[in-house]
Design a protein around this motif. Sequence first.
Motif, PDB file in Angstrom:
ATOM      1  N   THR A  67       0.837  -1.202   0.000  1.00  0.00           N
ATOM      2  CA  THR A  67       0.000   0.000   0.000  1.00  0.00           C
ATOM      3  C   THR A  67       0.874   1.254   0.000  1.00  0.00           C
ATOM      4  O   THR A  67       2.060   1.211   0.339  1.00  0.00           O
ATOM      5  CB  THR A  67      -0.908   0.041   1.239  1.00  0.00           C
ATOM      6  OG1 THR A  67      -0.088   0.183   2.412  1.00  0.00           O
ATOM      7  CG2 THR A  67      -1.727  -1.237   1.351  1.00  0.00           C
ATOM      8  N   GLY A  70       0.564   3.640   5.524  1.00  0.00           N
ATOM      9  CA  GLY A  70       0.894   2.716   6.601  1.00  0.00           C
ATOM     10  C   GLY A  70       0.305   3.214   7.894  1.00  0.00           C
ATOM     11  O   GLY A  70      -0.407   4.227   7.934  1.00  0.00           O
ATOM     12  N   GLU A  71       0.613   2.518   8.974  1.00  0.00           N
ATOM     13  CA  GLU A  71       0.074   2.917  10.272  1.00  0.00           C
ATOM     14  C   GLU A  71       0.647   4.258  10.730  1.00  0.00           C
ATOM     15  O   GLU A  71      -0.009   5.022  11.424  1.00  0.00           O
ATOM     16  CB  GLU A  71       0.374   1.837  11.314  1.00  0.00           C
ATOM     17  CG  GLU A  71      -0.225   2.102  12.671  1.00  0.00           C
ATOM     18  CD  GLU A  71      -1.743   2.305  12.608  1.00  0.00           C
ATOM     19  OE1 GLU A  71      -2.228   3.147  13.379  1.00  0.00           O
ATOM     20  OE2 GLU A  71      -2.426   1.651  11.810  1.00  0.00           O
ATOM     21  N   GLN A  75       5.426   5.235   6.408  1.00  0.00           N
ATOM     22  CA  GLN A  75       5.429   3.780   6.338  1.00  0.00           C
ATOM     23  C   GLN A  75       4.647   3.283   5.129  1.00  0.00           C
ATOM     24  O   GLN A  75       3.763   3.975   4.621  1.00  0.00           O
ATOM     25  CB  GLN A  75       4.794   3.180   7.596  1.00  0.00           C
ATOM     26  CG  GLN A  75       5.745   2.992   8.754  1.00  0.00           C
ATOM     27  CD  GLN A  75       5.082   2.218   9.891  1.00  0.00           C
ATOM     28  OE1 GLN A  75       3.866   2.222  10.045  1.00  0.00           O
ATOM     29  NE2 GLN A  75       5.892   1.550  10.693  1.00  0.00           N
ATOM     30  N   ARG A  76       4.975   2.088   4.683  1.00  0.00           N
ATOM     31  CA  ARG A  76       4.157   1.358   3.731  1.00  0.00           C
ATOM     32  C   ARG A  76       3.552   0.161   4.473  1.00  0.00           C
ATOM     33  O   ARG A  76       4.088  -0.284   5.487  1.00  0.00           O
ATOM     34  CB  ARG A  76       4.991   0.871   2.540  1.00  0.00           C
ATOM     35  CG  ARG A  76       5.625   1.994   1.726  1.00  0.00           C
ATOM     36  CD  ARG A  76       4.570   2.831   1.012  1.00  0.00           C
ATOM     37  NE  ARG A  76       5.161   3.964   0.309  1.00  0.00           N
ATOM     38  CZ  ARG A  76       5.478   3.961  -0.972  1.00  0.00           C
ATOM     39  NH1 ARG A  76       5.282   2.871  -1.698  1.00  0.00           N
ATOM     40  NH2 ARG A  76       5.981   5.023  -1.551  1.00  0.00           N
ATOM     41  N   GLY A  77       2.458  -0.328   3.950  1.00  0.00           N
ATOM     42  CA  GLY A  77       1.825  -1.489   4.549  1.00  0.00           C
ATOM     43  C   GLY A  77       1.519  -2.537   3.497  1.00  0.00           C
ATOM     44  O   GLY A  77       1.965  -2.445   2.349  1.00  0.00           O
ATOM     45  N   GLU A  78       0.731  -3.531   3.867  1.00  0.00           N
ATOM     46  CA  GLU A  78       0.320  -4.566   2.925  1.00  0.00           C
ATOM     47  C   GLU A  78      -1.115  -4.987   3.218  1.00  0.00           C
ATOM     48  O   GLU A  78      -1.566  -4.945   4.365  1.00  0.00           O
ATOM     49  CB  GLU A  78       1.253  -5.770   2.977  1.00  0.00           C
ATOM     50  CG  GLU A  78       1.385  -6.422   4.354  1.00  0.00           C
ATOM     51  CD  GLU A  78       2.321  -7.619   4.331  1.00  0.00           C
ATOM     52  OE1 GLU A  78       2.139  -8.495   3.456  1.00  0.00           O
ATOM     53  OE2 GLU A  78       3.207  -7.693   5.193  1.00  0.00           O
ATOM     54  N   VAL A  96      -4.107   0.478   3.784  1.00  0.00           N
ATOM     55  CA  VAL A  96      -4.134  -0.540   4.836  1.00  0.00           C
ATOM     56  C   VAL A  96      -5.518  -0.639   5.461  1.00  0.00           C
ATOM     57  O   VAL A  96      -5.882  -1.681   6.026  1.00  0.00           O
ATOM     58  CB  VAL A  96      -3.090  -0.250   5.932  1.00  0.00           C
ATOM     59  CG1 VAL A  96      -1.686  -0.399   5.384  1.00  0.00           C
ATOM     60  CG2 VAL A  96      -3.293   1.123   6.557  1.00  0.00           C
ATOM     61  N   VAL A 114      -0.848  -9.618  10.380  1.00  0.00           N
ATOM     62  CA  VAL A 114      -0.480  -8.278   9.921  1.00  0.00           C
ATOM     63  C   VAL A 114      -1.638  -7.346  10.273  1.00  0.00           C
ATOM     64  O   VAL A 114      -2.760  -7.539   9.811  1.00  0.00           O
ATOM     65  CB  VAL A 114      -0.214  -8.261   8.405  1.00  0.00           C
ATOM     66  CG1 VAL A 114       0.147  -6.856   7.937  1.00  0.00           C
ATOM     67  CG2 VAL A 114       0.896  -9.245   8.054  1.00  0.00           C
ATOM     68  N   ARG A 116      -3.098  -3.578  10.201  1.00  0.00           N
ATOM     69  CA  ARG A 116      -3.005  -2.279   9.527  1.00  0.00           C
ATOM     70  C   ARG A 116      -1.659  -2.157   8.808  1.00  0.00           C
ATOM     71  O   ARG A 116      -0.987  -1.150   8.854  1.00  0.00           O
ATOM     72  CB  ARG A 116      -3.207  -1.157  10.509  1.00  0.00           C
ATOM     73  CG  ARG A 116      -4.507  -1.312  11.292  1.00  0.00           C
ATOM     74  CD  ARG A 116      -5.466  -0.197  11.067  1.00  0.00           C
ATOM     75  NE  ARG A 116      -5.239   0.900  11.955  1.00  0.00           N
ATOM     76  CZ  ARG A 116      -6.202   1.709  12.397  1.00  0.00           C
ATOM     77  NH1 ARG A 116      -7.456   1.507  12.053  1.00  0.00           N
ATOM     78  NH2 ARG A 116      -5.936   2.712  13.176  1.00  0.00           N
ATOM     79  N   GLY A 117      -1.280  -3.242   8.106  1.00  0.00           N
ATOM     80  CA  GLY A 117      -0.114  -3.209   7.245  1.00  0.00           C
ATOM     81  C   GLY A 117       1.198  -3.564   7.893  1.00  0.00           C
ATOM     82  O   GLY A 117       2.209  -3.711   7.210  1.00  0.00           O
ATOM     83  N   GLN A 118       1.224  -3.728   9.226  1.00  0.00           N
ATOM     84  CA  GLN A 118       2.468  -4.004   9.932  1.00  0.00           C
ATOM     85  C   GLN A 118       2.384  -5.352  10.645  1.00  0.00           C
ATOM     86  O   GLN A 118       1.331  -5.731  11.168  1.00  0.00           O
ATOM     87  CB  GLN A 118       2.772  -2.903  10.946  1.00  0.00           C
ATOM     88  CG  GLN A 118       2.843  -1.510  10.339  1.00  0.00           C
ATOM     89  CD  GLN A 118       3.897  -1.406   9.250  1.00  0.00           C
ATOM     90  OE1 GLN A 118       5.051  -1.786   9.444  1.00  0.00           O
ATOM     91  NE2 GLN A 118       3.509  -0.878   8.089  1.00  0.00           N
TER      92      GLN A 118
END
Length: 513
Positions: A67, A70-71, A75-78, A96, A114, A116-118
Motif C-alpha cells: 500500500t 501505513g500505520e 510507512q508502507r503497509g500490505e 491498509v 499483519v 493495519r499493514g504491519q
Amino acid sequence: MTDDPTIAFQRLKNPHPLRARGLMLQGTASDVGKSLLVAGLCRAYTRRGLVVRPFKAQNMSNNAAVTLDGEHPGQRGEIGRAQALQARACKAPCSVHMNPVLLKPESDIDCQVVLRGQVLGRWSASAYQRLKPKLMPAVLDSLERLGAEADLLVVEGAGCGAERYLRAQDITNMALAEAADLAVCIIADESRGGVMAALLGMHGLLDPSERQRVIGYIVNKFRGDPRVFDPAAEEITARSGWANLGLVGWFDAAGRLPAEDSLALARPRAAGAGALTLAVPRLSRIANFDDLDPLAAEPGVRVIWVAPGQPIPRDADVIVLPGSKATRADLAMLRAEGWDIDILAHVRQGGRVVGLCAGFQMLGQVVRDPQGIEGPAGESAGLGLLDIETVIGGEKRLVDLAVTERRSGCALTGYEMHMGTTRGPGLARPWLVFDDHGAPRPQGACSADGRVMGAYVHGIFAADGFRAHWLGQVGAPPSSLLFEDRIEGALDALADHCEAALDLDRLWELARR
C-alpha cells in the motif's frame, strides 16, 4: 507476540462522521465468489460517478500487495491481493484500511498476523481466536476512515457468516455488520449445488436481529435457464422473508483476474500450448503466485503448475521458484518431493531457473532463520545455484517500485515484500539494474552463464516491455500482449456482468446510510 494490540488504537477513533452507505456481502460458505462480486460492484458503481471503497476486516492469504500508506507517516503497509484488485476496480490507491487484518499462514496451525499493514507477530490458531476481539477497535476505526471519504462502502465478509461457534470472536461477519450498522446481502454458489439448503440453513442459524439485517440474497455462478430456479426462489423467500436480488451467471473472464489465494491453484488449469514451457512447483506456503499471471497470459508461453507427487517435466525450458511465506519449510518440501534433483538436473542439461523473492533465497547456499521468524529456528542448505546466503530477520521490507531497468531500457513496476538480508559474491552479478536518479542500483543475482537468476522483486513480468525483453532472451516468440489493459478489460466486463444481472439502483437504495 504482542500482549495487548488494542492499546495503540485507543486514540484512533475517527472524529469524522461516516458519510458512506454500507453494503456487506456475506457468503453461505468460502469461495462462493464474494471477492469477485465486490470487485464487480466496485467498478460498476465507480463508473456511475460514486466514490466507492472496498473493505474486508480480515483476510487469510499469502497473496498480498504493498500500500501507499501505513500505520505511521512514511510507512508502507500490505493488504490482501483481493482487496488490492477491488481498490483498482474503484480506481483508488491501496490502503491498509481496506484490509486491516491480514493473516498469512506459515504452517497448518499458525500464521503471521499483519495489523493495519504491519507485522504484529506469529500466532497459533487457538491463540488468534483469543486475540481477535481485541482487534475490533482497529477494524471499526479503519471502516470509519474509509466511510468518511466515500459514498459507498462495499464490505466483504469472510467464509460463512453463520458459523455460530465462531460468533463470540467474530470481527468480519455479523458482529461487524451490527457494530457498523451495515446492510447484508447473502451470496450463495449455485455451481456447488444445495443453494436452498445453504440459504435456509444460514437463515436458521442467524439470530433474529441478524436476520432482519439481511436485505436479500444473490445466487452466484448460475448456469442454465433462470426460469428453472423460480420455484426455489419462491420457497426461499417464503421461508426466510429474504428477497431474491438476482442470479449472477458464470463469469468466464474470471481467470483473467488475479486469484485471491492458493485455493485457485488446486483447481484444474489449462496449461496452454505455447512454444516456451515454464514449470512452477506448487509450494506448500506459496505466496504472491500472481507473479506468473502475465506469463500465463502470453499465447507463446505454457505455464505448468507442478503439484505435489509429480516430477518437474523434463521438457520445461524454464523452472520458476515462486515466493513463499516459509522459505525453509518449502525448501524441505522441495527435497521431500525430489524437486531439488529435478532442478539440478535441469540446470546441468542447460535449462534456466528463475527465483522470485523466497525462490531467490532458495537458489543460494544457505537460508538461516536464527530467531524462528518463519518457523522453528535453524538453517537449511539452499540449492547452491547462486553464491549467496540469506538471513531471515529484521524489519519487513515493503517497497513499491516504478523504475527503469537499465539493461533492457524498459520501464518496470513491481514491489518488494520480504523479511531477510541476502549477501554474497553472487550479488556482484545482478540480474536487474535499476536507474535510481541516474545512479545504478543492482537487484538480485545471476549465475556466470546467465541461466540462473533471481531477485526480490514481485510483479516485474506485468510490465509489457520488460516481459517481452525477458521472453526474447529465453527463446519465446514475440507478443503484443498488453497485460494491464487485459485486467482493466476484465474488470469492465465484470462490471457489465453485474449490471446485467443485478438491479444496482435497488441495491443502492437498500444499502444503509
